[in-house]
Design an enzyme around this catalytic site. Structure first.
Site, mmCIF file in Angstrom:
data_model
loop_
_atom_site.group_PDB
_atom_site.id
_atom_site.type_symbol
_atom_site.label_atom_id
_atom_site.label_comp_id
_atom_site.label_asym_id
_atom_site.label_seq_id
_atom_site.Cartn_x
_atom_site.Cartn_y
_atom_site.Cartn_z
ATOM 1 N N TYR A 151 73.164 -62.117 -47.468
ATOM 2 C CA TYR A 151 74.415 -62.780 -47.850
ATOM 3 C C TYR A 151 74.142 -64.137 -48.494
ATOM 4 O O TYR A 151 74.624 -64.417 -49.600
ATOM 5 C CB TYR A 151 75.295 -62.946 -46.613
ATOM 6 N N ASP A 152 73.334 -64.970 -47.812
ATOM 7 C CA ASP A 152 73.060 -66.318 -48.313
ATOM 8 C C ASP A 152 72.442 -66.274 -49.716
ATOM 9 O O ASP A 152 72.924 -66.923 -50.648
ATOM 10 C CB ASP A 152 72.084 -67.054 -47.387
ATOM 11 N N GLY A 154 72.130 -63.632 -51.703
ATOM 12 C CA GLY A 154 72.960 -62.870 -52.645
ATOM 13 C C GLY A 154 73.987 -63.761 -53.317
ATOM 14 O O GLY A 154 74.196 -63.706 -54.536
ATOM 15 N N VAL A 194 86.506 -67.206 -34.674
ATOM 16 C CA VAL A 194 87.946 -67.291 -34.407
ATOM 17 C C VAL A 194 88.484 -65.948 -33.934
ATOM 18 O O VAL A 194 89.168 -65.859 -32.905
ATOM 19 C CB VAL A 194 88.721 -67.781 -35.651
ATOM 20 N N SER A 195 88.185 -64.880 -34.658
ATOM 21 C CA SER A 195 88.683 -63.554 -34.271
ATOM 22 C C SER A 195 88.062 -63.110 -32.948
ATOM 23 O O SER A 195 88.750 -62.540 -32.096
ATOM 24 C CB SER A 195 88.402 -62.523 -35.375
ATOM 25 N N ASN A 196 86.772 -63.381 -32.757
ATOM 26 C CA ASN A 196 86.114 -63.040 -31.485
ATOM 27 C C ASN A 196 86.837 -63.663 -30.306
ATOM 28 O O ASN A 196 87.186 -62.993 -29.331
ATOM 29 C CB ASN A 196 84.671 -63.563 -31.490
ATOM 30 N N PHE A 197 87.041 -64.972 -30.375
ATOM 31 C CA PHE A 197 87.641 -65.697 -29.255
ATOM 32 C C PHE A 197 89.063 -65.229 -28.975
ATOM 33 O O PHE A 197 89.456 -65.056 -27.817
ATOM 34 C CB PHE A 197 87.641 -67.207 -29.540
ATOM 35 N N GLN A 282 75.436 -77.126 -37.873
ATOM 36 C CA GLN A 282 76.578 -77.908 -38.337
ATOM 37 C C GLN A 282 77.119 -77.311 -39.624
ATOM 38 O O GLN A 282 76.378 -76.816 -40.450
ATOM 39 C CB GLN A 282 76.162 -79.365 -38.611
ATOM 40 N N ARG A 283 78.436 -77.396 -39.768
ATOM 41 C CA ARG A 283 79.046 -76.912 -40.999
ATOM 42 C C ARG A 283 80.325 -77.694 -41.221
ATOM 43 O O ARG A 283 81.283 -77.553 -40.479
ATOM 44 C CB ARG A 283 79.311 -75.415 -40.885
#
Length: 319
Positions: A151-152, A154, A194-197, A282-283
């Site tokens: 992904y990164d 690509g 977010v969806s996981n939590f 971090q992001r």
């Protein structure tokens, strides 16, 4: 050549049945444009565009962008690619093909039509950043052979192709680097935090935090992101990007988990699991360019966007 009969544009959105793509289509239709939604439904879902069934200005085409596409449009939003680690690591070779072959095919189409094209790039091009917050002139810290590299790298190669088509062939390009985005229509099993939590909290299951939860993310509500994408597409030709699009307000993963627990009234416990390989610590986007060149900044704080997202997942799980 791209047509321009009137102010109504015919716009191609690849990955249009995906989470962000479907919200983008809603917005474009709301602006009165004709939209061609292209998706192979690998991670996208017709459910995301079901409310647009029989809409007179929407056309759906099941197609994989790894293969050329011959259509007539005025603008192209290239959104096609699995975007969560669970999905893009399921078939990493195909993920790279989607980013690279997909970019080549869509750029070729844009070149033939003299159409403007926007690439949905990602904050993942920064890897595990050694610069914080991330500005667009930072080249990144990416592992080229890791499990996230499909992904990164690509997406990094797709950016290279966009700028080379721009320099070599004069194609009008826009490159958006999208940071963590959330909202209704996220895939419930995409593995994103977010969806996981939310899913775990609503089900009363333990909330799984990778590492100690001290790693940070900044979360942008999908409506804000869509406004940013359109603002970038409609900006002057010399504004090519890359432009960071995201919410600069930073949260630790543990803080997010605690907010989800509070908003869902869940009794789920927090448990810690080992941190995945190459997971960024971090992001956070620096959005100075988006503010100055696009007049854009996010409006929805996490406390406002999370309830709508929880409501969506609650309805989905109760079906």
């Amino acid at each position: 050549m791209a047509r321009s009969y009137d102010s109504t544009k015919r716009i191609l959105v690849t990955g249009g049945a995906g989470f962000v793509g479907s919200h983008l289509i809603d917005y474009l239709l709301g602006q009165g444009h004709d939209v061609l939604c292209v998706d192979n439904l690998f991670t996208g879902s017709k459910r995301n565009i079901a409310h647009l069934h029989n809409h007179p200005r929407l056309e759906f085409l099941r197609h994989d962008v790894c293969f050329p596409l011959y259509v007539e449009v005025d603008e192209i939003y290239n959104m096609a690619c699995p975007a969560s680690p669970v999905h893009y690591q399921y078939d990493p070779v195909q993920t790279t093909k989607t980013s690279v072959h997909g970019a080549i095919n869509m750029l070729g189409l844009a070149k033939r039509l003299k159409a403007r094209i926007l690439q949905a790039s990602t904050s993942e091009v920064y890897g595990d950043p050694s610069v914080h917050p991330q500005t667009e002139d930072y080249w990144g810290n990416v592992n080229p052979i890791g499990i996230r590299s499909c992904y990164d790298e690509g997406k990094r190669c797709a950016e290279t192709l966009f700028f080379d088509y721009h320099r070599q062939h004069g194609v009008e390009i826009k490159v958006a680097r999208i940071f963590n985005t959330y909202g209704p229509r996220m895939h419930p099993s995409d593995g994103r935090v977010v969806s996981n939590f939310i899913v775990q909290a609503l089900a009363g299951e333990p909330i799984t935090i990778y590492g100690n939860g001290a790693q940070t993310r900044s979360f942008c509500y999908v409506e804000d992101l869509v406004r940013g994408l359109v603002a970038l597409m409609e900006s002057p030709a010399e504004v090519t990007g890359p432009v960071n699009l995201g919410n600069p307000v930073e949260f630790t993963i543990r803080q997010l988990a605690e907010q989800v627990l509070e908003l869902t009234n869940s009794k789920s416990e927090l448990i810690e699991l080992p941190l995945p390989q190459d997971d960024p610590r971090q992001r956070q986007p620096n959005i100075t360019q988006a503010k100055t060149k696009l007049g854009w900044e996010p409006k929805f704080p996490l406390a406002q966007g999370l309830p709508a997202t929880i409501e969506y997942f609650a309805a989905l799980m109760n079906k």
